[in-house]
Scaffold this active site. Structure first.
Site, PDB file in Angstrom:
ATOM      1  N   GLY A 267       0.397  16.917  48.893  1.00 31.13           N
ATOM      2  CA  GLY A 267       1.365  16.337  47.993  1.00 31.13           C
ATOM      3  C   GLY A 267       2.542  15.764  48.754  1.00 31.13           C
ATOM      4  CB  CYS A 268       4.974  13.129  47.891  1.00 26.85           C
ATOM      5  SG  CYS A 268       5.305  13.566  46.162  1.00 26.85           S
ATOM      6  CE1 TYR A 269      10.240  15.874  45.640  1.00 20.15           C
ATOM      7  CE2 TYR A 269       8.692  16.475  43.914  1.00 20.15           C
ATOM      8  CZ  TYR A 269       9.857  15.854  44.304  1.00 20.15           C
ATOM      9  OH  TYR A 269      10.651  15.222  43.364  1.00 20.15           O
TER      10      TYR A 269
END
Length: 345
Positions: free
Chosen positions: A148-150
């Site tokens: 995921g990005c986070y």
């Protein structure tokens, strides 16, 4: 001969970013694209910016699977496990940009996503792929869980401390801000223009689905249980992530020595930039690129180290890292197709 790559879910934001990057990849050919919502239409009908650049018809999922050697699945969670089974049986490489293979703990997946592992053997084969941190495992993998990005921004920002035992693993605070593309293409109330423009605030406070993914990754890096408080915020910008992280250092660690630790850890990494002392990472400087900028800020008042990690959520946080992982898995030049220079303003 170029590798034939296909995208399932090409009309979402991450899917479109894959299109943009693959069209300029020197060793891969974008062979087919699918979209449930826009099947039978041209990609340029959905995104006019692609006119005379990518005007092919969006096909069905089966056509992509038949025509391509590498499958990028840019789909909501719960839809990639059947694709993984089909790719595994056919000897194809699957890179999943969704959440189906990110967690190794099935109970955590059930708790946070409501699903179950359909085939444990496929999950055992899958590799969680933050490119710089798990490079050797990615090489030769056939089912890749794109992070995921986070979690990407957090893992890259904290890895040097945790791998070297410099940080306490309990009570890490991760305060992240993302552009609105992180919420996906479908309209949501909090991304509706009147609600997000001229506004700034947290959402999913201490309850965001990326929490277990971040904790699993940090625990793996540290070799012992890591716990976090994670609070994401919505920025009124299109793209970019800023993660500001607060950690207590262990007794032997000195904040002023952190720069040397980070520079040594990321030496030779083409996409990681550790900023000099006194500079602060800013999402403006990584937009539209595969870079991650990291800045370090000792806080003598509390004894904490503040780490700032910035990425483009659509590139390093999604499509760019997926292509970097394809390059690693197939033995290509790791930077192939990822030479984008961030715009300076």
């Amino acid at each position: 001969m170029k590798i034939k790559a296909g995208i399932i879910g090409a009309t979402g934001y991450a899917g479109l970013e894959l299109v943009r990057l693959l069209l300029n990849h020197p060793q891969a050919e974008l062979a087919a694209m699918s979209s449930v919502s826009f099947e039978g239409k041209r990609l340029s009908d959905v995104y006019p910016a692609m006119r005379q650049i990518e005007d092919r018809i969006l096909v069905d999922e089966d056509t992509v699977l038949d025509q391509c050697e590498v499958i990028f699945a840019s789909l909501p969670h719960g839809l990639s496990q059947p694709l993984a089974a089909r790719c595994d049986a056919a000897g194809k490489l699957l890179i999943d940009l969704g959440a189906d293979f990110r967690l190794k703990d099935e109970e955590a997946y059930h708790q946070w996503y409501g699903g179950r592992f359909e085939d444990q053997a496929l999950h055992d084969k899958s590799v969680y792929a933050v490119s710089e941190l798990f490079r050797e495992e990615i090489k030769g993998a056939r089912i890749i869980a794109n992070p995921g990005c986070y979690p990407t921004s957090a893992a890259l920002g904290l890895a040097p401390l945790l791998k070297n035992g410099w940080a306490e693993t309990e009570g890490i605070v991760i305060d992240s801000k993302s552009g609105t593309t992180g919420a996906g293409r479908n309209l949501k109330e909090n991304t509706h223009f009147p609600n997000c423009n001229e506004a700034f605030g947290p959402y999913s406070v201490a309850s965001h689905r990326h929490t277990p993914e971040i904790e699993e990754t940090l625990t793996r890096l540290a070799g012992r249980r890591a716990t976090i408080t994670f609070v994401p915020h919505l920025l009124p910008v299109n793209r970019g992530i800023v993660s500001t992280m607060y950690v207590r250092l262990t007794g032997a660690a000195r904040p002023q020595e952190a720069w040397a630790l980070y520079e040594d850890f990321y030496r030779g990494e083409p996409f990681i930039r550790v900023l000099p002392q006194g500079q602060t990472a800013n999402l403006r400087d990584v937009r539209c690129s595969n870079y991650c900028d990291i800045s370090l800020h000792p806080d003598p008042h509390t004894g904490r180290l503040v780490v700032v990690s910035t990425i483009d959520n659509m590139v390093k946080g999604a499509a760019g890292q997926a292509i970097q992982n394809m390059n690693l898995a197939l033995g290509l030049e790791e930077t192939a197709g990822l030479g984008m220079i961030p715009p300076a303003f």
